[in-house]
Design a protein around this motif. Structure first.
Motif, short mmCIF file in Angstrom:
data_model
loop_
_atom_site.label_atom_id
_atom_site.label_comp_id
_atom_site.label_asym_id
_atom_site.label_seq_id
_atom_site.Cartn_x
_atom_site.Cartn_y
_atom_site.Cartn_z
N GLY A 1 -0.36 8.78 9.31
CA GLY A 1 1.08 8.71 8.99
C GLY A 1 1.49 9.88 7.84
N ALA A 2 0.43 10.18 7.04
CA ALA A 2 0.89 11.33 6.04
C ALA A 2 1.35 12.70 7.01
N PHE A 3 1.37 12.75 8.09
CA PHE A 3 1.92 13.71 8.92
C PHE A 3 2.76 13.40 9.78
N TYR A 4 3.29 12.20 9.72
CA TYR A 4 4.76 11.89 10.42
C TYR A 4 5.84 12.65 9.84
N PRO A 5 6.61 13.20 10.48
CA PRO A 5 7.82 14.00 9.85
C PRO A 5 8.44 12.75 8.91
N TYR A 6 8.77 11.51 9.49
CA TYR A 6 9.24 10.42 8.72
C TYR A 6 8.22 9.45 8.31
N SER A 7 7.61 9.58 7.17
CA SER A 7 6.43 8.89 6.77
C SER A 7 6.64 7.70 5.80
N ARG A 8 6.62 6.58 6.46
CA ARG A 8 6.89 5.51 5.96
C ARG A 8 6.06 4.30 6.24
N ASN A 9 5.48 3.38 5.03
CA ASN A 9 4.81 2.48 5.31
C ASN A 9 5.59 1.01 5.30
N HIS A 10 5.60 0.29 6.23
CA HIS A 10 6.45 -0.81 6.38
C HIS A 10 5.87 -1.94 7.12
N ASN A 11 5.90 -3.18 6.39
CA ASN A 11 5.32 -4.33 7.03
C ASN A 11 6.46 -5.46 6.90
N GLY A 12 6.17 -6.36 7.85
CA GLY A 12 7.09 -7.68 8.06
C GLY A 12 6.75 -8.74 7.07
N LYS A 13 7.58 -9.88 7.12
CA LYS A 13 7.75 -11.04 6.17
C LYS A 13 6.51 -11.74 6.70
N GLY A 14 5.95 -12.39 5.68
CA GLY A 14 4.68 -13.48 6.04
C GLY A 14 3.37 -12.68 5.98
N ASN A 15 3.31 -11.34 6.04
CA ASN A 15 1.98 -10.60 5.92
C ASN A 15 1.63 -10.18 4.74
N PRO A 16 0.36 -9.98 4.40
CA PRO A 16 0.13 -9.42 3.24
C PRO A 16 0.59 -7.99 2.99
N ARG A 17 0.39 -7.49 1.63
CA ARG A 17 1.08 -6.23 1.53
C ARG A 17 -0.16 -5.17 2.06
N GLN A 18 0.40 -3.97 2.39
CA GLN A 18 -0.35 -3.06 2.93
C GLN A 18 -0.02 -1.80 2.57
N ASP A 19 0.55 -1.57 1.43
CA ASP A 19 1.11 -0.49 0.73
C ASP A 19 -0.43 0.19 0.17
N PRO A 20 -0.19 1.48 -0.29
CA PRO A 20 -1.57 2.05 -0.70
C PRO A 20 -2.35 1.48 -1.82
N VAL A 21 -1.41 0.83 -2.82
CA VAL A 21 -2.21 0.44 -3.96
C VAL A 21 -2.23 -1.15 -3.83
N ALA A 22 -2.28 -1.62 -2.68
CA ALA A 22 -2.67 -3.11 -2.15
C ALA A 22 -3.93 -3.42 -1.97
N TRP A 23 -5.02 -2.32 -2.12
CA TRP A 23 -6.19 -2.57 -1.36
C TRP A 23 -7.11 -2.34 -2.72
N ASN A 24 -7.72 -1.00 -2.83
CA ASN A 24 -8.53 -0.89 -3.63
C ASN A 24 -8.42 0.55 -4.13
N SER A 25 -9.37 1.15 -5.21
CA SER A 25 -9.06 2.39 -5.78
C SER A 25 -9.63 3.62 -4.55
N THR A 26 -10.53 3.11 -3.71
CA THR A 26 -10.87 4.18 -2.81
C THR A 26 -9.89 4.24 -1.63
N PHE A 27 -9.03 3.18 -1.40
CA PHE A 27 -8.07 3.33 -0.49
C PHE A 27 -6.69 4.32 -1.30
N ALA A 28 -6.53 3.92 -2.44
CA ALA A 28 -5.49 4.62 -3.28
C ALA A 28 -5.81 6.00 -3.31
#
Length: 1684
Positions: A1510-1537
């Motif tokens: 997704g970092a190479f999508y022209p339109y680069s957006r992380n988006h998820n739906g209601k009721g699901n856990p967060r999935q943004d880059p800082v929601a996981w761990n330092s390795t993911f971040a």
């Protein structure tokens, strides 16, 4: 620079030139004046026949040379200045003409002239001509001439001019005689005589076209200089010889060709060669009407072709004996000529096999080695030659007893292998004794006085040739003929052989004239010498005053080879072979020689020029009546390269005379010498096996040449004369009418510009039908291939091949049947001894074989075993197998010579079915009622056709078509429209439009404005396409001119145009098409195996074959020639497309019209550019919108967003844009803020002050259940909402979407439908077509901006989603339809999850339209008002992101791929989706998918890989739906971040490059996310790649898209010349030509930069407002200030 000074010689030459010019002008003026322009009829004389009628008076001819028709009269050599004169003769006028075939005209001069008598008979005319006073040119002027004209046949006119007082030499041709009977019908020509000056004109009787007009130049007749000029009707002149003509059609720009037999090398000059052919054919025009001109004269001459066009003959002896031959076609003219000079012999069948020869094998052992090595490789090979090296000291009728000891047994050796032996004989006979005794052949010849003598008539002329000093047989002497035949017979008894090869018979002499020289006289040194080689009459031949029985060698020199052939024929026919046909091959020839002999094109060289020039040479000898013709394969002189010899063996396999021959001291070049497994051997065997397979066809062609005068090797223009493009085709040729040979004739070439004439053609090897015709195409012919195509309409007899014809003739026979456009074919077979002939005909599944003349019984009990039918459209139900449109009928035992009928039951090939009953409930009765063929398969072939009467003009076509009235309308709810209008417009050089509509009743047309060029392209030379219209069935063909590829062909069954159902199908040029949407596709290029894709905008999450948010009826197609094109159907009604393996596609839509636009590319990137030029270039997004973006549906309050923002900043992850979904609203009402987000405006202001940007969502559904909701109140007042039609109810069409009722608490534990029913408010839908709606929308956005600042807007439910409809009973029109198509929930009707189709909207001009027609345009209509409002409110470019789209939406909005699911498969599908929007050219710039998925919980590694991708999508957006856990880059761990930070840093570093790509997309329409095939279309592997993509041309992204441990992108492609791994800054050395596994570590992805391209970069920072101040020096250096 100083003035140039002329030398004394130059001054002298200039003065002489001026003097000559003055003299010439004075002469012309004197001759052109003093004449009356009056004409009068001559009274009938006593000699006129009573059945002849009086000639009409004609206007007098012109007497000078007119500028537009200049004819050069004379040109001296040896530096003599040109001298122009006019020597006119006159005759008395004729009083009458027969059958209107003879006209007379006379004019009077002031000078007195004698009147001579004219005698007219029933079929001819005789006149006496007297020379007018004029300066002499060369002396010996003849004062009185005899003119004779004979109307010999309906198509043949002879006229002869000779000395009236003394006899002159005339060619003693053994075949040419005057017919015994008069013409049997009306003459096809008219002859007109002009008396003062004398001239004649020959007209075609039917058209009155002037064919041969001698009045353009003077008739000159002296003893040793005869000149005649004639104006011709066309520049299409073929023939004259023998020379090397580099092109088949002559250049008429003052080209002079000498004709006089000569032993010389065919090296491409204009000099005279071995044969003497003063004959040419002229194609008059596209009608095919042609004529030939033959001058029966054997003296040295030259023929000049001039631009008038005209021809001038200059000969130095004999008479002017002309034959004018008329034909309706070029082929008919050849037949007329051969009827005159003699039709060709049928060569023995074995002589059609491949042959080997060389000069100087050295010994018989080497000959046998050559034979054996070629036998061992299994080469088809019938004949072996020996050249003069077999002889003792090169003496005829001897053999070298040392080196060729076993030569007497060699023929038996060859026969044991089923092969033949041919030896050479030269005419020159040594006068020296043999090694061990007298030379008896010389002694016997001397006794018979068989030799050509010196001028005294007694002394044998002595010259020098290969045996040394030699005498020359006089083959015109009967005693010599007897001696010659006897010597050959004697030698045959000693050394058996199967045929003779006669050489050096021009006649060649290595001395100039003789060993004693030549006397100085007017024969050896005539007053005028034509431009023959060396400008010396006796150069490399005999003295011209030498004596032969037929006359002086001066007169008969060019007949020497002809007379030798006649003498040798006596041996062949009478003494040795009797009734068995043998073969004779001669180097020197004269018209008529083909009656007895074949010919080869002489001592060529191993050059690429010579392989080219061989084809015009063969074509010319076809005209001359010598069909057994070929060139020395691989070249006679020089060492040949493997490539040249390989290509020459390929084309030489299709020379009628197919022989590989080379010269002394050069390396061998027989195929086996190159190695048993060499490419040359393999391709040679392949094409020789094809030759041997087709020998029955070739043999039949020779029979037709013998019986009717047909050509064997045939120019393309003979069959396709109505196509002017064929008139100059001479790098291809035909076998007869049916087999087209396209060789490779240049080095290092695998693509040939091949002309495909106007006929169906089938590739002989692949059996595939070509999709192009009447076009040049780039034919791909790799190293082992040449082009070989069978013409539709042909039946070719075949035979299973073998290594020799002795064996192949015992094998079973077969037929190849290639069907024409009418599914018919015909052919002939001639077999064996000329007494058996079978005619074949194939029509509609019925093959009849009739033996028309069957007295020959083949001893091998030959039977037809296999029949192949090319172009069959149906699969027989018995005894056959089909493959690629080919029927194979196998294991037959049809005895040759018997009558048979073969029938098969036809059914329709699965791939050729087109469904004409797409509605539910089809059955046999319903299907048959539509004229369709019923089959259990769901795909049936309809019989509905239309008739058409097209009337094209320079800018397109416009015509009406009528429905086939045989079939009554079958759709009662959708009546058929009987008359349709078709308009085809040539919009530009690379774009056309065709539109089909009801001319009587206006139907809905899409209101989307397009950029149509103001002026159509009227110049066909500029257009990249041709258009053809087929009448029955109606169809349109669009053809790429450069390749002949048919890119659109709707000449298919099933075309239907009714009120609520329209269907049209087209064939596709290849299996590769891309586009159509919006649906989820599992591969980038479409699977054509009967897949149907619905297009109807709907709030439907992506899923397999689920029609989703947008409608994109556009596809890009690739062609096998690696060109590309695009097709847009401008129709906004519900539709689907079916893709089938034909390849073809079928459109079905439920309304509107058919309005197609085709863009021609020809590259994929140009297709996108041309398409966006039509629909509008994409918007240039704000730079900040290229940064990383975060969003989720389900933020609880402002604090949650603020915490996320701080965590991202603390982690140092690049991040520019934060979104708020509908949860920021009060009860999901637009333009409101929920109580839990009251402090959101303050947070937004803070974030924006720190460089961030904020985007809010807006839905179009406006709640109507509020007591104080200004958005609805003002909208209702302005009448902006969609309503019912007035005839139903003057009220808003209500639905339910996201807004809730006031004062309710939603119980989210209930099922969805219950929640909607209980809690959702009734909403109205703005009609964005209306101007007042745009004004209302701007006002609401402006007021909201006061409360909440934002930088962009996100419009979601633009598909007009209605989760629940009120008043469903009113949805009673057009909600369910016939042929509704492959749509999601189609059982619910079109109204499912949207508005009723009979809702009413209004276009900007007030035109009412049904929602049925404009439903798919709702998102499009919403885009521009939103974009305009954003600009007005913020004063900045900003960005609008929309979910629903239609072509041209990209002018205002970006797009994301909708509510996807968190799953591994969505990674590669997102690549397909983003690229699909590139060829569709909707958002070639700003598009992307929800990173890590919207629905469901994301898994760690999948989300990590998706972040990298997704970092190479022209339109680069992380988006998820209601009721699901967060999935943004800082929601996981330092390795993911850290991994996210690293990959986003690369993105931000390259943002200047990305922004530049966005600008180029906006300015020129190029793509941003780019498929590999756009850059590397010549590599067909890229056509299938969809798990990698490019940023523009320079950055290759190869993500991991599957769960693989160790992680691997599974065969990613690395493209040469060099790629730089962006993450590690190392060069990837592995080149492109194969897939490589490149598994990056889990925290890394492999973006790669293409070598040689500089991409601008920038130091990353977050947010972008800071980063943009840190532009790298490299970027400034490379790009300067060009990037925005």
């Amino acid at each position: 620079m100083g003035k140039r000074k002329f030398s004394g010689l130059e001054v002298t030459l200039i003065v002489l030139f001026l003097l000559v010019t003055v003299v010439a002008v004075v002469l012309v003026v004197l001759l052109a004046t003093g004449q009356s322009t009056s004409s009068e009829n001559t009274p009938r004389s006593s000699s006129c026949q009573p059945n002849l009628r009086k000639c009409s008076s004609l206007a007098p001819p012109y007497h000078g040379i007119r500028a537009p028709h200049t004819v050069k009269v004379l040109h001296f050599h040896h530096g003599t200045p040109a001298l122009c004169t006019a020597v006119f003769l006159h005759s008395t006028p004729c009083c009458a003409c027969r059958h209107s075939s003879l006209r007379q005209t006379r004019t009077h001069r002031k000078t007195s002239e004698s009147i001579y008598r004219v005698c007219v008979s029933g079929t001819g005319l005789e006149a006496v001509l007297k020379r007018r006073p004029a300066p002499t040119l060369f002396g010996g002027d003849i004062e009185q001439l005899s003119f004779q004209a004979e109307m010999q046949t309906q198509n043949r006119l002879r006229f002869k001019i000779t000395d009236a007082e003394r006899s002159r030499f005339e060619v003693p041709h053994e075949h040419v005689t005057s017919p015994a009977d008069p013409p049997g019908g009306a003459l096809n020509y008219e002859l007109e005589l002009l008396h003062i000056p004398f001239g004649l004109r020959v007209f075609r009787a039917s058209s009155k076209k002037l064919l041969f007009d001698t009045t353009v130049g003077p008739l000159v007749f002296a003893d040793q200089y005869l000149q005649l000029s004639a104006k011709l009707p066309s520049h299409n002149i073929y023939g004259l010889g023998e020379h090397v003509h580099q092109n088949f059609r002559h250049d008429t720009n003052w080209k002079t060709w000498p004709i006089f037999t000569r032993d010389s090398f065919p090296n491409g000059g204009t000099h005279n060669l071995y044969g003497h052919y003063p004959y040419f054919a002229c194609l008059e025009d596209e009608s095919g009407a042609s004529f030939g001109v033959f001058l029966m004269n054997s003296n040295a001459m030259e023929v000049t072709l001039q631009p008038a066009p005209a021809v001038t003959y200059r000969t130095i002896g004999g008479v002017l004996d002309f034959y004018i031959l008329l034909g309706d076609t070029p082929e008919a003219v050849v037949q007329e000529f051969l009827e005159l000079v003699g039709r060709p012999v049928i060569p023995p069948y074995w002589s059609l096999g491949f042959q080997l020869s060389r000069w100087d094998y050295g010994n018989l052992t080497e000959v046998k080695k050559t034979v054996e090595r070629n036998r061992e490789i299994g080469l088809p090979y019938d004949v072996q030659y020996t050249d003069i090296d077999y002889m003792e000291d090169k003496k005829d009728f001897t053999y070298n007893a040392v080196n060729f000891t076993e030569l007497p047994q060699f023929a038996d050796y060859m026969h044991a292998g089923g092969q033949k032996y041919i030896l050479i004989l030269d005419p020159a006979i040594s006068n020296k004794p043999r090694i061990n005794g007298p030379y008896e052949s010389y002694d016997r010849g001397t006794q018979k006085k068989a030799w050509v003598t010196e001028a005294d008539g007694e002394t044998p002329l002595l010259g020098e040739v290969w045996p040394g000093l030699a005498v020359f047989p006089d083959y015109t002497n009967p005693a010599c003929i007897e001696w010659w035949v006897d010597e050959i017979q004697r030698f045959h008894q000693e050394v058996k052989h199967d045929a003779l090869w006669i050489d050096m018979n021009e006649v060649s002499n290595f001395q100039k004239g003789s060993v004693n020289g030549c006397s100085i006289n007017n024969l050896n040194d005539p007053p005028f010498t034509p431009r023959i080689l060396d400008n010396l009459m006796y150069s490399k031949t005999l003295c011209m005053d030498a004596k032969q029985t037929w006359g002086s060698h001066y007169d008969v020199h060019s007949l020497y080879g002809y007379s030798m052939v006649l003498a040798t024929e006596v041996y062949v026919r009478v003494r040795v072979f009797g009734n068995n046909r043998s073969l004779m091959l001669t180097r020197s020839s004269f018209p008529g020689v083909g009656k007895y002999s074949g010919h080869w094109l002489g001592d060529n060289a191993a050059t690429w020029n010579d392989i080219k020039w061989a084809i015009p040479g063969m074509l010319e000898f076809s005209l001359f009546g010598v069909p057994y013709i070929g060139a020395d394969i691989c070249g006679f002189f020089d060492d040949v390269s493997e490539e040249l010899c390989r290509r020459w063996m390929q084309v030489g396999a299709f020379y009628p005379f197919s022989r590989n021959h080379n010269a002394q001291n050069y390396k061998p070049q027989d195929p086996a010498w190159f190695g048993e497994d060499s490419l040359l051997v393999n391709t040679s065997k392949h094409y020789l096996n094809i030759r041997y397979t087709l020998l029955p066809y070739l043999y039949t062609l020779f029979y037709k040449a013998h019986a009717y005068g047909d050509t064997v090797v045939r120019p393309v223009m003979h069959e396709f004369y109505s196509d002017s493009a064929t008139w100059a085709v001479d790098r291809q040729f035909l076998w007869g009418p049916y087999l087209l040979i396209t060789p490779v004739l240049d080095p290092g070439v695998e693509t040939v510009a091949a002309y495909i004439p106007d006929s169906p053609w089938y590739d002989y090897e692949t059996e595939e039908k070509m999709t192009t015709r009447r076009q040049y195409i780039n034919m791909y012919l790799p190293a082992d291939k040449l082009g070989l195509h069978i013409r539709g309409g042909a039946i070719l007899p075949t035979q299973r091949p073998a290594v020799t014809t002795v064996y192949s003739r015992k094998n079973p026979m077969g037929l190849i049947i290639a069907l024409d456009d009418n599914e018919q074919a015909a052919g002939e077979l001639f077999w064996d001894d000329g007494e058996s002939r079978g005619r074949l005909a194939s029509v509609s599944g019925l093959l009849t074989m009739n033996a028309l003349h069957s007295t020959y019984v083949d001893p091998n009990d030959l039977r037809f075993e296999n029949i192949t039918v090319l172009g069959a459209n149906s699969m027989p139900t018995t005894i056959v197998v089909t493959h690629k449109g080919v029927l194979y009928i196998r294991n037959l035992t049809l005895l040759l010579g018997q009558n048979y009928t073969v029938k098969w039951n036809g059914s329709v090939s699965e791939t050729e079915r087109f469904d004409c009953h797409p509605e539910e409930g089809s059955d046999a009765d319903k299907c048959l009622a539509r004229g369709c063929i019923w089959n259990v398969s769901e795909n049936v072939l309809p019989g509905e056709t239309l008739a058409v009467s097209p009337t094209p003009d320079t800018t397109g076509w416009s015509f009406e078509i009528q429905r086939n009235a045989r079939y009554r309308s079958q759709r009662l709810e959708s009546p058929d429209i009987n008359t349709l209008r078709v308009e085809i417009k040539y919009l530009s050089a690379d774009m056309l439009q065709f539109k089909i509509y009801d001319p009587a009743n206006k139907r809905y047309e899409v209101p989307v404005p397009l950029n149509i060029p103001p002026t159509p392209e009227a110049d066909p030379n500029k257009r990249l396409y041709d258009v053809e219209v087929n009448e029955q069935p109606f169809g349109i063909k669009v053809i790429r001119k450069s390749t002949g590829t048919v890119i659109w062909d709707s000449t298919l069954p099933g075309f239907t145009f009714s009120d609520l159902f329209i269907q049209i199908s087209t064939r596709l040029p290849s299996n590769y098409i891309y586009g159509f949407g919006e649906t989820e596709h599992s591969s980038y290029h479409h699977d054509l195996n009967w897949h149907t894709w619905g297009m109807f905008s709907k709030d439907q999450p992506p899923g397999y074959k689920m029609n989703c948010y947008g409608v994109q009826p556009f596809y890009m197609g690739l062609e096998n020639t690696m060109d590309a094109h695009g097709v847009l159907l401008l129709n906004s009604n519900a539709m689907d497309v079916t893709l089938q393996p034909t390849p073809a596609l079928t459109y079905r839509t439920v309304g509107g019209i058919l309005d197609f636009f085709i863009v021609m590319g020809p590259t994929p990137e140009q297709v996108v550019q041309e398409y966006t030029e039509l629909v509008g270039r994409p918007v240039l997004p704000a730079y900040w919108s290229l940064g990383f973006q975060l969003c989720r549906y389900g933020y609880q309050n402002t604090m949650e967003i603020e915490n996320l923002y701080n965590e991202m900043r603390n982690a140092g992850i690049p991040y520019d844009i934060q979104y708020a979904d509908i949860d920021y609203m009060e009860r999901q009402l637009d333009f409101t803020i929920d109580k839990d987000f009251q402090d959101l405006p303050e947070l937004v202001n803070t974030m924006r002050s720190e460089g961030m940007r904020f985007i809010f969502i807006l839905d179009p559904a406006i709640s109507g259940n509020e007591t104080d909701y200004p958005a609805f109140t003002r909208g209702h007042e302005k009448d902006v909402f969609i309503k019912w039609p007035l005839e139903l109810e003057d009220d808003i069409v209500w639905g339910k979407v996201w807004p809730d009722f006031p004062n309710v608490t939603v119980d989210e534990s209930l099922d969805w439908d219950t929640q909607v029913e209980l809690y959702r408010a009734y909403t109205a839908f703005p009609d964005f077509f209306r101007n007042q709606t745009a004004e209302w929308w701007l006002q609401e956005i402006k007021e909201f901006y006061v409360k909440m600042k934002f930088d962009g807007l996100w419009i979601v439910s633009g598909v007009q989603a209605a989760l629940h409809l009120t008043s469903p009973d009113e949805c009673r029109e057009r909600s369910t339809l016939p042929g509704q198509g492959q749509l999601e929930s189609k059982n619910e009707g079109l109204k499912h999850k949207t508005l009723c189709m009979n809702s009413e909207q209004f276009l900007a001009d007030g035109t009412p339209v049904k929602h049925f027609d404009v439903h798919n345009l709702y998102g499009w209509s919403h885009a521009k008002p939103t974009y305009d409002a954003l600009l007005a409110v913020t004063g900045e470019r900003g960005v609008v992101v929309s979910r629903s789209t239609y072509p041209s939406s990209g002018k205002w909005v970006g797009h994301w791929l909708g509510d996807n699911t968190s799953g591994w498969d969505q990674l590669f599908k997102s690549i397909i989706g983003t690229r699909s929007f590139s060829p569709s050219s909707l958002y070639p710039s700003h598009t992307g998918a929800d990173i890590c998925g919207f629905f469901n919980s994301a898994e760690y590694e999948m989300c990590l890989r998706w972040m990298q991708l997704g970092a190479f999508y022209p339109y680069s957006r992380n988006h998820n739906g209601k009721g699901n856990p967060r999935q943004d880059p800082v929601a996981w761990n330092s390795t993911f971040a850290e991994a996210s930070r690293n990959v986003l840093n690369i993105r931000y570093t390259l943002l200047p490059y990305l922004y530049t790509l966005m600008f180029e997309a906006h300015a020129t329409g190029s793509t941003v996310v780019r498929p590999l095939l756009h850059e590397f279309v010549t590599d067909k592997v890229t056509w299938e790649i969809y798990r990698q993509f490019l940023w523009g041309p320079a950055l290759l992204i190869s993500p991991v898209t599957d769960l693989v441990r160790p992680a691997s992108p599974a065969g990613s492609r690395v493209r040469a010349p060099a790629l730089i791994d962006k993450t590690m800054a190392v060069e990837i050395s592995k080149n492109w030509m194969g897939a490589q596994d490149s598994p990056p570590p889990g925290a890394r992805l492999n973006p790669s930069l293409l070598g040689r391209i500089a991409a601008p970069s920038q130091c990353p920072n977050e947010p972008l407002s800071s980063a943009r101040r840190a532009v790298s020096a490299a970027a400034r250096t490379r790009w300067g200030s060009s990037w925005p």
